[in-house]
Design an enzyme around this catalytic site. Structure first.
Site, PDB file in Angstrom:
ATOM      1  N   CYS A  13     -11.270  -0.151   3.146  1.00 54.87           N
ATOM      2  CA  CYS A  13     -10.601  -0.572   4.384  1.00 54.87           C
ATOM      3  C   CYS A  13     -10.001   0.636   5.095  1.00 54.87           C
ATOM      4  O   CYS A  13      -9.315   1.451   4.486  1.00 54.87           O
ATOM      5  CB  CYS A  13      -9.516  -1.597   4.079  1.00 54.87           C
ATOM      6  SG  CYS A  13     -10.152  -3.213   3.601  1.00 54.87           S
ATOM      7  N   GLU A  38      -5.189   3.262   6.649  1.00 60.59           N
ATOM      8  CA  GLU A  38      -4.967   3.242   5.212  1.00 60.59           C
ATOM      9  C   GLU A  38      -5.561   4.479   4.556  1.00 60.59           C
ATOM     10  O   GLU A  38      -5.103   4.913   3.502  1.00 60.59           O
ATOM     11  CB  GLU A  38      -5.589   1.972   4.616  1.00 60.59           C
ATOM     12  CG  GLU A  38      -5.282   1.735   3.164  1.00 60.59           C
ATOM     13  CD  GLU A  38      -5.704   0.358   2.703  1.00 60.59           C
ATOM     14  OE1 GLU A  38      -6.440   0.272   1.703  1.00 60.59           O
ATOM     15  OE2 GLU A  38      -5.311  -0.637   3.343  1.00 60.59           O
ATOM     16  N   ARG A  60       0.818  -1.222   0.000  1.00 59.42           N
ATOM     17  CA  ARG A  60       0.000   0.000   0.000  1.00 59.42           C
ATOM     18  C   ARG A  60       0.853   1.274   0.000  1.00 59.42           C
ATOM     19  O   ARG A  60       0.516   2.259   0.647  1.00 59.42           O
ATOM     20  CB  ARG A  60      -0.963   0.008   1.202  1.00 59.42           C
ATOM     21  CG  ARG A  60      -1.900  -1.168   1.263  1.00 59.42           C
ATOM     22  CD  ARG A  60      -2.836  -1.212   0.054  1.00 59.42           C
ATOM     23  NE  ARG A  60      -3.581  -2.467   0.061  1.00 59.42           N
ATOM     24  CZ  ARG A  60      -3.189  -3.574  -0.578  1.00 59.42           C
ATOM     25  NH1 ARG A  60      -2.076  -3.552  -1.309  1.00 59.42           N
ATOM     26  NH2 ARG A  60      -3.888  -4.667  -0.537  1.00 59.42           N
TER      27      ARG A  60
END
Length: 309
Positions: free
Chosen positions: A224, A294, A176
């Site tokens: 998320c 995130e 990520r």
């Protein structure tokens, strides 16, 4: 003199951001702009640097939580024709084919078109709400793979307004993340493998249906909330901590997937931030694991450096 006078692109002052984010939350941006091309984008960056104005880029609006007070900088959208076009370059028989697409292209639409053409590799990202540029910057992905695996190169306008091409190995892709934060990914060259279109399309639909079955697509959310800690799942930890259904104000931990926070018309961004703190504190106490967010939280520049999550 207005710092945007003569700018080559669309400009909206006091632009509402909530309608452009999947949470449907947050106050306005001082300016929202859509540069016509890379030259205009470079010019915009120089203008903002000279005027000491902070910049953000907004794609599909997932993975973003805007403060209730809004953002007192300029928000850039790469939605002009230059940034939303795609072209397909067939390779020799048995060799990879290239897809060159603008940073503002919708990832879901592109993945579906590639699957229909029998180009394998992007269907693993079915169901991820993002523009192509945003997906590359954060190396979006899931259990079937991430986008770094099919990137050949990324054309960017960097934080100083310079246009350059970064090969995949220069992008520092990781879980990520990449080193493209602060740059604007204006186009991406992908390498995909030719395959039977029926198989790629079946795989695309299968992954999409799996996501719909396991995630709260019928509710407003930002995807998320937390990154998965090494060796475990953030959603599993939140579930095991008994936090499904927990609320702060009108923000609620999804009963369907514990790593999602869902919102309603009564929810505020502060509700979501309070719930994030509750989740982090509870998981830390129960498992001695620090969850890392995130999502990207936008706060007014005047509020200082902003909230670190």
């Amino acid at each position: 003199m207005n710092w945007l006078e003569g700018f080559d692109g669309a400009v909206t002052d006091d632009a509402p951001l909530a309608k452009h984010t999947s949470f449907r939350l947050g106050g306005p941006a001082a300016w929202m702009v859509s540069p016509r091309n890379e030259t205009a984008l470079s010019d915009l960056i120089h203008r903002a640097r000279t005027a000491n104005i902070e910049m953000k880029i907004l794609g599909r609006g997932a993975n973003v939580l805007v403060s209730d007070a809004g953002f007192d900088g300029v928000v850039v959208r790469l939605d002009a024709d230059t940034f939303t076009a795609s072209r397909f370059e067939a390779g020799a028989e048995g060799e990879a084919s290239a897809v060159v697409a603008g940073g503002g292209v919708d990832l879901y639409t592109l993945a579906g078109e590639c699957a229909r053409r029998g180009l394998a590799g992007l269907e693993a990202l079915a169901g991820i709400p993002a523009t192509l540029g945003g997906a590359v910057r954060m190396n979006a992905g899931g259990k079937y793979g991430d986008i770094a695996g099919v990137v050949e190169s990324v054309t960017v306008v960097d934080s100083e307004g310079n246009l350059k091409v970064q090969p995949r190995n220069d992008c520092a892709f990781g879980y990520r993340r990449s080193n493209l934060e602060g740059s604007f990914a204006t186009s991406v060259r992908l390498q995909l493998q030719p395959e039977d279109p029926a198989r790629t399309l079946e795989r695309f639909h299968s992954i999409w249906e799996e996501k719909k079955a396991s995630q709260p697509f019928s509710h407003k959310s930002a995807g998320c909330i937390f990154k998965n800690p090494e060796g475990t799942s953030a959603g599993a930890l939140i579930d095991q901590a008994g936090l499904k259904g927990t609320s702060c104000g009108a923000a609620v931990v999804s009963e369907k997937h514990a790593n999602f926070i869902v919102t309603s018309t009564d929810t505020t961004s502060d509700d979501v931030l309070a719930l994030i703190d509750t989740i982090k504190d509870t998981v830390k106490r129960r498992f001695d694991i620090e969850l890392e967010t995130e999502i990207d939280v936008w706060t007014p520049v005047g509020a200082g450096v902003g909230r670190t999550l």
